[in-house]
Design an enzyme around this catalytic site. Structure first.
Site, PDB file in Angstrom:
ATOM      1  N   ARG A 349       0.833  -1.210   0.000  1.00  0.00           N
ATOM      2  CA  ARG A 349       0.000   0.000   0.000  1.00  0.00           C
ATOM      3  C   ARG A 349       0.863   1.255   0.000  1.00  0.00           C
ATOM      4  NH1 ARG A 349      -5.476   1.674   0.790  1.00  0.00           N
ATOM      5  NH2 ARG A 349      -6.198  -0.474   0.900  1.00  0.00           N
ATOM      6  N   GLU A 760      -9.625   6.231   7.171  1.00  0.00           N
ATOM      7  CA  GLU A 760      -8.193   6.463   7.000  1.00  0.00           C
ATOM      8  C   GLU A 760      -7.813   7.707   6.198  1.00  0.00           C
ATOM      9  OE1 GLU A 760      -6.123   2.147   6.924  1.00  0.00           O
ATOM     10  OE2 GLU A 760      -7.810   2.390   5.574  1.00  0.00           O
TER      11      GLU A 760
END
Length: 819
Positions: A349, A760
């Protein structure tokens, strides 16, 4: 439906296929008239319980009178061999009922969540200071802790200490990895570098972060009458804990029930690393036949559990004379600690987000997963994305100083746009128009250019106090990058009094997920929110669940809950069409639920049947009033062999403007103003979403400024409590803090009511504070150089950066008498 011009053909097709299932004939969420349903601000479902102290956490649960208390013996060294533990003598210590180590485990001893490498207890090799050597169960918590101390004091534990590897860069150079290196590449990056008018390069260290949840790691395990256990745990992934407990005990999964009502914070620290404590407590509960409670004191918690991965980043980019990136290479090295844990996906990620909101052109991104003798680092809000974004945001500032432009100008020139909208991993960035509009709106509402002019003038006349300003964007991909995790289930019950109970696979850690799910059900069934009750997440209600992580809790579980409602409604409508027959059948096609009634027909022929009457009639008619729902995210895929694919269903966008004042003689600074505009599509609950944006920003700011993890040379964590580890406090809030949600832009994909995830993405808005600090320091070099500023940017680091700039660019301070 919004115009499909800003999405790719596959997205447009998927959206059309799902649209009736997602949107139906209902208005957009924010237009819904029913108060309390999805789209309206609504208080957190446990808000009153939180503030009155009635919300039950693990340590509040009543336990049997004979409950045992568990304490852990943690390794005092970072690397070595465990040469002996006299557990028989430990069991003879006062108050001790049992002591267990690796030899007492009847089933699996490795509890690695994805890949092996995480022993429940040390067998031979010690891999970090804080690793669990053995556990003691005693009649009281104090007796258990005193027994652990006595075991060390009496020499019952013998260790052969060895040198520890603590440098991730050196480990990477030696090829010491927890998982193989991965590469994503698109285009001829070497040719792009060779043909660029100038090369900009740099490196940075991005520090880790302690989760510092208010409720530490805790669990209570009660043995059942068969061979099983019931596990009450503060846990983001109940199904994984169920699996690991069962494997450790050597029993079937169905013999383990895991329950989570709420957590006192998680932030990723309870996704994989809540399971070991449940496994240990379950082992003791089954051996003794007594309930076992385990909760980690803060210091033990911080030493025993992993953090956000520290990263070492490097970049080399070719740019043209206007500062537009033509291509280049980026390398990220994640400090993974001693084992894989989730590091494969976390470094992936970071690589996916090494572009943030900017087109890299022809680029190669390489990710290394370095092994060190520290606790295995793990998930933390953003899951590697923030660390990846930091490298390109550093580059944006550096490019701006090189070409002599304002950093915002350079950032805007490099944003993804229609002619350059494909990432280095092959995904098309949709809604690029939204990204540009969001930044332009924030640029105007924050008076960026007027403030820039005022700050530049102020700095020219202020030799000590320097002010800085930065606007940084966020583009964050939403989905688990492990495709199989993008699924969710829900269980819906309607009782004969008309009240509704919903259960789903997501967990509540304060973020308001349960509230949003209740709102979804209330909207679908056209009921008042008070009629809908949510129950604790349990593995015996909704099985095989994914963790509540990756910002996907509401996306996945909201859709599963809605699916259950749609199925139940269809069954009730079919029943009503036949049952409420008065000379002619009710119009099945036009049926709808509205304001607590089933409504059929229009105008004079309209028939309204109260919800309670409908439910009672259905029960008497032997129609099931229970339903399960399921959802799996479409379209997503990623080929690790080629480093290409579509790992994300959609992107969430945002931007923040931060202004700081820096005392360049001490390194102290203040954040004086922050303006945020964030994209949540059509918000499910604006009040909760704004709270998430505010909290995420402050937590991100803390990561980059004050939260410093320190280990001594022997590898022992010394910032192991609130006295030595500094999270942001109320006093760190900027005096001017403007937060708004972007309106008028529903999600281009068929998400739940066209909302977007909010857990997030706001975290990375905190990067604006770090960039503003660099901007203030750059004024010391007449804005010709952006200093290297590793994170956290503590006052010490800021002062060192200021002194380095002054040494290169000025003869300040002047001699006495030259004022």
């Amino acid at each position: 439906m919004k115009d499909d011009a800003d999405v790719g053909p596959d997205s447009a097709e998927a959206r059309r296929e799902l649209d009736d299932r997602i949107q139906g004939a209902s208005p957009l969420a924010r237009d819904t008239l029913l108060p309390g349903s999805a789209g309206h601000s609504q208080a957190h479902e446990s808000a009153v319980k939180h503030v009155t102290g009635r919300a039950a956490y693990i340590d509040d649960l009543k336990v049997p009178a004979d409950c045992l208390h568990v304490a852990l013996a943690l390794s005092p060294v970072a690397h070595g061999r465990l040469t002996g533990v006299a557990l028989d003598q430990v069991r003879a210590l006062p108050g001790v009922v049992d002591a267990v180590g690796i030899e007492e485990v009847p089933g699996h001893t490795d509890i690695g969540p994805v890949f092996p490498g995480d022993p429940i207890f040390v067998e031979d090799e010690i891999s970090y200071a804080g690793q669990v050597l053995f556990a003691v169960a005693a009649e009281s918590h104090r007796a258990a802790r005193e027994a652990v101390k006595a075991a060390f004091d009496a020499g019952l534990v013998t260790i052969d200490e060895r040198p520890a590897s603590l440098d991730a860069v050196a480990a990477a150079e030696r090829g010491e990895f927890v998982r193989p290196t991965h590469v994503q590449q698109r285009g001829d990056w070497e040719a792009a570098l060779g043909g660029a008018s100038q090369i900009v390069e740099g490196e940075q260290f991005v520090g880790g972060q302690e989760h510092f949840y208010l409720e530490g790691q805790a669990c209570l395990v009660i043995p059942t009458e068969d061979e099983g256990v019931v596990v009450h745990t503060s846990n983001q992934h109940p199904s994984e804990t169920q699996k690991l407990v069962a494997e450790v005990l050597g029993i079937p999964f169905h013999a383990v029930t895991v329950e989570v009502r709420r957590m006192g914070g998680g932030f990723g620290g309870k996704e994989t690393q809540a399971s070991p404590w449940a496994c240990i407590a379950a082992l003791i509960a089954r051996r003794t036949g007594r309930a076992a409670r385990l909760r980690l004191p803060r210091g033990d918690d911080m030493r025993a559990t992993g953090k956000r991965h520290p990263f070492h980043n490097r970049y080399r980019l070719g740019v043209d004379e206007r500062g537009v990136i033509q291509g280049g290479e980026i390398t990220v090295i994640g400090d993974c600690g001693y084992s894989p844990d989730l590091s494969d996906a976390i470094v992936d990620r970071a690589m996916f987000h090494a572009d943030n909101a900017y087109s890299l052109g022809a680029a190669r991104v390489t990710g290394h997963r370095a092994r060190t003798h520290t606790a295995s680092n793990t998930a933390f809000r953003g899951f590697g994305g923030p660390q990846g974004m930091m490298v390109i945001e550093a580059a944006m500032d550096d490019i701006a100083r090189r070409v002599g432009e304002d950093p915002l100008t350079v950032r805007k020139r490099n944003l993804y746009r229609r002619e350059r909208n494909v990432t280095h991993y092959g995904q098309t960035v949709e809604q690029v128009g939204l990204l540009h509009e969001l930044i332009e709106r924030l640029e105007a509402s924050s008076d960026y250019w007027a403030r820039r002019e005022a700050i530049t003038a102020f700095n020219a006349g202020s030799p000590v106090i320097k002010r800085g300003l930065a606007l940084t964007p966020v583009k964050f991909g939403i989905s688990f990058t492990a495709k199989h995790l993008n699924q969710a289930g829900a269980l819906l019950h309607v009782y004969t009094d008309g009240s509704v109970q919903i259960n789903h696979g997501g967990t509540e850690m304060g973020q308001g997920l349960h509230t949003k799910i209740c709102q979804v059900v209330a909207r679908e069934l056209a009921l008042d929110l008070d009629s809908v009750r949510i129950t604790a997440t349990r593995t015996d209600k909704v099985p095989n669940t994914s963790p509540t992580a990756a910002s996907s809790g509401a996306d996945l579980n909201g859709m599963a809950a809605r699916d259950a409602c749609l199925r139940l409604k269809a069954r009730l409508f079919d029943f009503a069409a036949e049952h409420f027959y008065e000379g002619h059948a009710l119009d099945r096609e036009g049926m709808r639920l509205e304001d607590g009634h089933l409504v059929a027909g229009e105008g004079e022929s309209e028939r309204r049947i109260p919800w309670g009457e409908l439910v009672q009639a259905a029960y008497l008619g032997r129609v099931s009033l229970s339903e399960k729902g399921f959802y799996a995210t479409p379209l997503i895929h990623y080929d690790r062999d080629t480093g290409q694919g579509r790992p994300f269903y959609y992107y969430a966008f945002g931007a923040a403007v931060a202004e700081v004042s820096v005392d360049t003689l001490s390194g102290e600074y203040q954040v004086s103003r922050v303006d945020i505009l964030h994209d949540v599509g059509d918000s499910l609950n604006p009040a909760i979403d704004i709270g998430q944006v505010e909290g995420g920003f402050i937590q991100g700011m803390g990561w980059l400024t004050s939260e410093e993890l320190k280990w001594n040379n022997a590898g022992r964590l010394i910032s192991d409590g609130p006295a030595t580890y500094k999270i942001p406090t109320y006093g760190d809030l900027p005096p001017v803090f403007n937060v708004a949600l972007m309106e008028g832009h529903p999600n281009s994909m068929a998400s739940i009511y066209r909302s977007k995830a909010v857990g997030e993405p706001p975290f990375m808005l905190g990067i604006s504070v770090w960039s503003a600090l660099r901007d203030a320091l750059a004024s010391l070099a007449d804005y010709r150089e952006a200093p290297r500023l590793d994170t956290p940017a503590t006052p010490e680091r800021v002062l060192l950066a200021a002194e380095a700039l002054r040494a290169r660019h000025s003869d300040w301070p002047p001699a006495f008498g030259e004022q």
